[in-house]
Write an enzyme that holds these catalytic residues in place. Structure first.
Site, PDB file in Angstrom:
ATOM      1  CD  GLU A  92      11.088 -11.211  14.020  1.00 38.94           C
ATOM      2  OE1 GLU A  92      12.166 -11.208  15.013  1.00 38.94           O
ATOM      3  OE2 GLU A  92      10.396 -11.871  13.706  1.00 38.94           O
ATOM      4  CB  CYS A 105       6.975 -15.439   6.359  1.00 39.71           C
ATOM      5  SG  CYS A 105       5.628 -14.176   6.589  1.00 39.71           S
ATOM      6  CB  CYS A 112       1.185  -2.049   8.785  1.00 39.08           C
ATOM      7  SG  CYS A 112      -0.044  -2.171   7.490  1.00 39.08           S
ATOM      8  CB  CYS A 116      -5.483  -4.794  11.533  1.00 37.64           C
ATOM      9  SG  CYS A 116      -5.620  -4.434   9.643  1.00 37.64           S
ATOM     10  CB  CYS A 119      -2.060  -6.351  13.139  1.00 33.32           C
ATOM     11  SG  CYS A 119      -0.565  -6.486  12.472  1.00 33.32           S
ATOM     12  CD  GLU A 169      -1.967  -4.549   2.396  1.00 38.75           C
ATOM     13  OE1 GLU A 169      -2.596  -5.327   3.272  1.00 38.75           O
ATOM     14  OE2 GLU A 169      -1.962  -5.083   1.266  1.00 38.75           O
ATOM     15  CB  SER A 200      -1.224 -12.073   2.797  1.00 37.75           C
ATOM     16  OG  SER A 200      -2.224 -11.704   3.953  1.00 37.75           O
ATOM     17  CG  LEU A 223     -13.322 -11.975   5.347  1.00 40.66           C
ATOM     18  CD1 LEU A 223     -13.210 -10.979   4.087  1.00 40.66           C
ATOM     19  CD2 LEU A 223     -13.823 -13.318   5.045  1.00 40.66           C
ATOM     20  CG  HIS A 224      -9.037 -10.499   9.896  1.00 41.37           C
ATOM     21  ND1 HIS A 224      -8.319 -11.984  10.213  1.00 41.37           N
ATOM     22  CD2 HIS A 224      -8.207  -9.938   9.476  1.00 41.37           C
ATOM     23  CE1 HIS A 224      -7.145 -11.813   9.689  1.00 41.37           C
ATOM     24  NE2 HIS A 224      -7.001 -10.524   9.298  1.00 41.37           N
ATOM     25  CB  CYS A 343       2.405 -17.720  20.699  1.00 40.14           C
ATOM     26  SG  CYS A 343       1.556 -18.957  19.680  1.00 40.14           S
TER      27      CYS A 343
END
Ligand code: SAH
Ligand code: SF4
Length: 399
Positions: A92, A105, A112, A116, A119, A169, A200, A223-224, A343
């Site tokens: 997308e 974007c 990926c 994570c 995600c 990534e 990013s 970072l998270h 969302c």
């Protein structure tokens, strides 16, 4: 021999390809501008090229974009395209209009490998790297589709900012990424300044250094977590490149960066990383270190994650601690909810043909779109992508 897709080249690459066929550099430049300034999808209309050259290009080359599986438009102006990248993979791309800028974007991989925990792309596993042509095709399509949809004057640009915050990534697809970035920055391409193109990353330290040397655009780091124990859990890549190494790489990057700060993205997970204690640890970690700003992202849940979105109160309290310590902090705003761009989740089953499926015992999974959100303030919006089988994507569209 199959035709060469000219979308795969940055300008230097196109000059080389022309040179290999005995053609002059300025011809390559003309063609490059036709493609990226005017959205040419064929050679016949390239009126300033001699006929024999056009005929040769028609025989040898293509300008091959991606096929659109769906295009959805939100009432807030957000537009989301689902592109087929073959073999059941889809990615997308999201156009997010705001008062001062229009951001695209862009995805860098189908799936990926970083896994994570919060995600949905990570939950799907890795399918493959996108090629330079596939990365650029997203921008090329969106730019000219939006010029037409917005009724812009000839030459007026639709997209002012690009964020590599879609699926994948980007720094794990470095070889394809860098030529694509160069086309974004090239005046004969999309003419974006380095400040308006953001990569990013979840923290691929060696590639942060390479990006600094090769093509230093704005950098956002996911970072998270404020400590290694928690970050090891949320972002498994942290076990390879722990916080100390990641922050040192950020500091080195700043020497080359077009902006004088690093943006830290922080996905707010209820009870996991959103407590005042975590905010205080962040302050300790980064105070007096280097210029940075925080972008807090409300978590967009998906079924398998077992995680919840932080309450607005927790987000506000967390932000306040950072602000009180002097950090510029923004909270991202959800965009495109009515088209499942925020969302939202990709309804319908999505094929999961990755090795991680096998690792999970081979169950099929309903794979959601990662959320698409835009920020309240000045850093780039986040958007996301889906990996879907063509069939599933069609079902999604029809459903
Ligand atoms: N792989 C890169 C870029 C793509 S992800 C990276 O990780 O930075 C873009 C952003 O979306 C990252 O900051 C990521 O942490 C965030 N994100 C991923 N899943 C999310 C979710 N479910 N809710 C909110 N943000 C999410
Ligand atoms: Fe990959 Fe980024 Fe998702 Fe992590 S957050 S799994 S690095 S796309």
């Amino acid at each position: 021999m199959s035709a060469t897709n000219l979308l795969q080249f940055d300008r230097a690459g196109l000059v080389d390809w022309f040179a290999a066929h005995g053609e002059k550099p300025f011809r390559a430049r003309q063609v490059f501008r036709w493609i990226h300034h005017k959205g040419a999808a064929g050679f016949a209309g390239m009126s300033d090229l001699a006929k024999p050259l056009r005929s040769w290009l028609e025989a040898e080359a293509t300008i091959q974009g991606l096929s659109v599986l769906t295009e959805k438009r939100s009432s807030d102006g957000t537009v989301k395209w689902l592109f087929d990248v073959g073999a059941g993979d889809a990615v997308e791309t999201v156009f997010i209009p705001e008062a001062q800028r229009n951001t695209l974007c862009v995805s860098s991989q189908a799936g990926c490998a970083m896994a994570c925990r919060f995600c949905s792309t990570g939950a799907q596993g890795f399918s493959r790297n996108l090629t330079t042509a596939e990365i650029l095709a997203q921008l090329w399509h969106a730019e000219f589709a939006m010029r037409a949809q917005l009724g812009l004057a000839p030459g007026e640009r639709a997209i002012s900012n690009v964020v590599m915050m879609g699926m994948g990534e980007p720094l794990q697809n470095y070889a394809a990424l860098v030529p694509a970035l160069r086309v974004m920055l090239d005046d004969d391409g999309y003419g974006l300044s380095r400040r308006r193109v953001t990569v990013s990353t979840s923290g691929v330290v060696p590639m942060i250094d390479r990006l600094a040397a090769d093509c230093p655009v704005a950098l956002a780091v996911s970072l998270h977590a404020p400590n290694d124990a928690l970050r090891d859990d949320l972002v498994p890549l942290n076990r390879k490149y722990p916080l100390a190494e990641l922050l040192a790489a950020c500091e080195r990057y700043l020497v080359h960066a077009p902006r004088d700060f690093i943006t830290f993205e922080y996905c707010m997970l209820d009870g996991v990383n959103d407590q005042p204690e975590h905010a205080r640890q962040l302050v300790e970690l980064l105070r007096n270190r280097f210029a940075c700003k925080f972008n807090l992202i409300p978590f967009n849940p998906f079924p398998q994650s077992g995680l919840r979105r932080s309450t607005p109160q927790s987000v506000a309290a967390f932000a306040q601690i950072l602000v009180d310590a002097g950090f510029v902090t923004t909270v991202r705003k959800t965009r495109g909810e009515d088209i499942d761009a925020a969302c939202g989740q990709l309804a319908g089953d999505v094929q999961d043909r990755t090795t991680r499926k096998a690792a999970r015992g081979g169950q099929s999974a309903t794979q959601p779109v990662i959320p698409i959100v835009a920020e309240l303030a000045s850093s780039p919006p986040h958007a996301t992508v889906a990996r879907a089988s063509t069939v599933a994507a069609r079902r999604f569209l029809e459903g």
